[in-house]
Design a protein around this motif. Structure first.
Motif, short mmCIF file in Angstrom:
data_model
loop_
_atom_site.label_atom_id
_atom_site.label_comp_id
_atom_site.label_asym_id
_atom_site.label_seq_id
_atom_site.Cartn_x
_atom_site.Cartn_y
_atom_site.Cartn_z
N GLU A 71 27.24 -60.75 -46.60
CA GLU A 71 28.62 -60.41 -46.71
C GLU A 71 29.54 -60.29 -45.51
O GLU A 71 30.61 -60.49 -45.64
N ASP A 72 28.68 -60.41 -44.29
CA ASP A 72 29.51 -60.34 -43.12
C ASP A 72 28.84 -60.76 -41.78
O ASP A 72 28.41 -59.81 -41.07
N ALA A 73 28.71 -62.00 -41.66
CA ALA A 73 28.04 -62.50 -40.50
C ALA A 73 28.26 -61.93 -39.35
O ALA A 73 27.75 -62.14 -38.20
N LYS A 74 29.51 -61.93 -39.16
CA LYS A 74 30.45 -61.50 -37.75
C LYS A 74 30.50 -59.91 -37.65
O LYS A 74 31.16 -59.45 -36.95
N PHE A 75 29.80 -59.27 -38.47
CA PHE A 75 29.89 -57.87 -38.47
C PHE A 75 29.73 -57.29 -36.95
O PHE A 75 30.46 -56.21 -36.70
N LEU A 99 41.03 -68.06 -55.09
CA LEU A 99 41.24 -67.08 -53.93
C LEU A 99 40.08 -66.53 -53.68
O LEU A 99 39.33 -65.73 -54.53
N ARG A 100 39.62 -66.54 -52.45
CA ARG A 100 38.22 -66.14 -52.10
C ARG A 100 38.36 -64.86 -51.25
O ARG A 100 39.28 -64.50 -50.61
N GLY A 101 37.37 -63.83 -51.16
CA GLY A 101 37.38 -62.79 -50.35
C GLY A 101 37.39 -62.92 -48.94
O GLY A 101 36.43 -63.84 -48.59
N GLY A 102 37.89 -62.25 -48.19
CA GLY A 102 37.65 -62.34 -46.69
C GLY A 102 37.22 -60.93 -46.09
O GLY A 102 37.58 -60.79 -44.97
N SER A 103 36.72 -60.05 -47.20
CA SER A 103 36.70 -58.70 -46.51
C SER A 103 35.30 -58.41 -45.79
O SER A 103 34.33 -59.09 -46.07
N THR A 104 35.49 -57.71 -44.79
CA THR A 104 34.31 -57.46 -44.14
C THR A 104 33.50 -56.48 -44.64
O THR A 104 34.02 -55.70 -45.59
N ILE A 105 32.43 -55.95 -44.18
CA ILE A 105 31.62 -54.87 -44.64
C ILE A 105 32.31 -53.66 -44.15
O ILE A 105 32.39 -52.53 -45.11
N ALA A 110 35.38 -48.92 -46.26
CA ALA A 110 36.76 -48.05 -46.70
C ALA A 110 37.09 -48.29 -47.76
O ALA A 110 37.56 -47.05 -48.40
N LYS A 111 37.24 -49.15 -48.61
CA LYS A 111 37.57 -49.55 -49.78
C LYS A 111 36.51 -48.58 -51.02
O LYS A 111 37.16 -47.66 -51.91
N VAL A 146 26.37 -45.93 -44.39
CA VAL A 146 27.54 -45.53 -45.69
C VAL A 146 27.58 -46.66 -46.48
O VAL A 146 27.55 -46.36 -47.61
N TYR A 147 27.72 -47.99 -46.18
CA TYR A 147 28.08 -49.05 -46.81
C TYR A 147 26.74 -49.37 -47.97
O TYR A 147 26.84 -49.17 -49.17
N LEU A 148 25.41 -49.28 -47.09
CA LEU A 148 24.39 -49.42 -48.00
C LEU A 148 24.13 -48.35 -49.06
O LEU A 148 23.27 -48.43 -49.99
#
Length: 228
Positions: A71-75, A99-105, A110-111, A146-148
């Motif tokens: 999901e976010d290699a540069k986290f 359209l691709r997603g560019g959302s970070t973890i 937040a979402k 929180v994400y997981l």
């Protein structure tokens, strides 16, 4: 007199717009998130609700590495926004591509935790604001925790503990590298895909995730100990 009333009203509105999100972010820095808007929405749609909170230390390190790889290699390097991924997504859309997603973890957290599903500019603006707050007030470790514990892994299944028990009949602490990669592979569309009954696409994608996850240090120590 009327002008003074309006000024007080606007000041109160501004204070609420700042203090309410700030208070929520500070509250969830230490308190488990009991439910999210998406969980309640899916429940109303008849999907059910399975959600068991576990601490960061009760999640297999390989699951943490897998979700970052997927999901976010540069986290560990960014401060909430991966501008390169966002620019790539915009360039692809302008070129007529999908359209691709560019959302970070961090953005997804937040979402998931504070907002409703959708693609309106209002919601995206609020998402950006909450992303700035959690990156400023939560350590990276807490964002991952929180994400997981909040992300959707299947119809009515939220958080890695519920997902591990639902798909593999074991706690999140005991997930294997392959199982973790399969769970991470369904995140783009957890309603359509299944970790325990993977399609050919999910199997292939999980294989790529498993390979990339091996390049991330044990339990993220390194690459980003400073933020933890």
């Amino acid at each position: 007199m009327r002008g003074r009333i309006w000024r007080r009203f606007l000041l109160s509105l501004f204070a609420a717009a700042v203090l309410v999100p700030l208070s929520l972010v500070l509250f969830y820095r230490v308190v488990p998130v009991p439910a999210t808007p998406l969980m309640l929405l899916r429940l109303a749609e008849g999907y059910g609700l399975s959600h068991d909170w576990v601490s960061y230390d009760e999640i297999a390190p390989v699951m943490i590495r897998s979700v970052i790889a997927a999901e976010d290699a540069k986290f560990c390097q960014h401060h909430g926004f991966d501008w390169e991924a966002i620019n790539d997504a915009l360039d692809a859309a302008e070129g007529g591509g999908r359209l691709r997603g560019g959302s970070t973890i961090s953005q997804q957290t937040a979402k998931n935790v504070f907002l409703w599903p959708g693609r309106s500019w209002v919601r995206k603006g609020l998402e950006a604001g909450f992303t700035v707050l959690i990156e400023a007030l939560w350590p990276k470790r807490r964002i991952l925790e929180v994400y997981l514990n909040s992300v959707e892994f299947g119809p009515g299944v939220y958080g890695v503990e519920a997902a591990a028990r639902h798909h593999f009949k074991k706690p999140a602490a005991q997930l294997s590298a392959r199982e973790a990669a399969l769970l991470a592979a369904v995140l783009p569309n957890p309603i359509r895909f299944s970790a325990s009954k993977p399609s050919a696409y999910v199997n292939r994608y999980a294989g790529r995730i498993q390979g990339r996850a091996g390049d991330i240090g044990p339990a993220l120590m390194p690459p980003c100990p400073a933020q933890f």
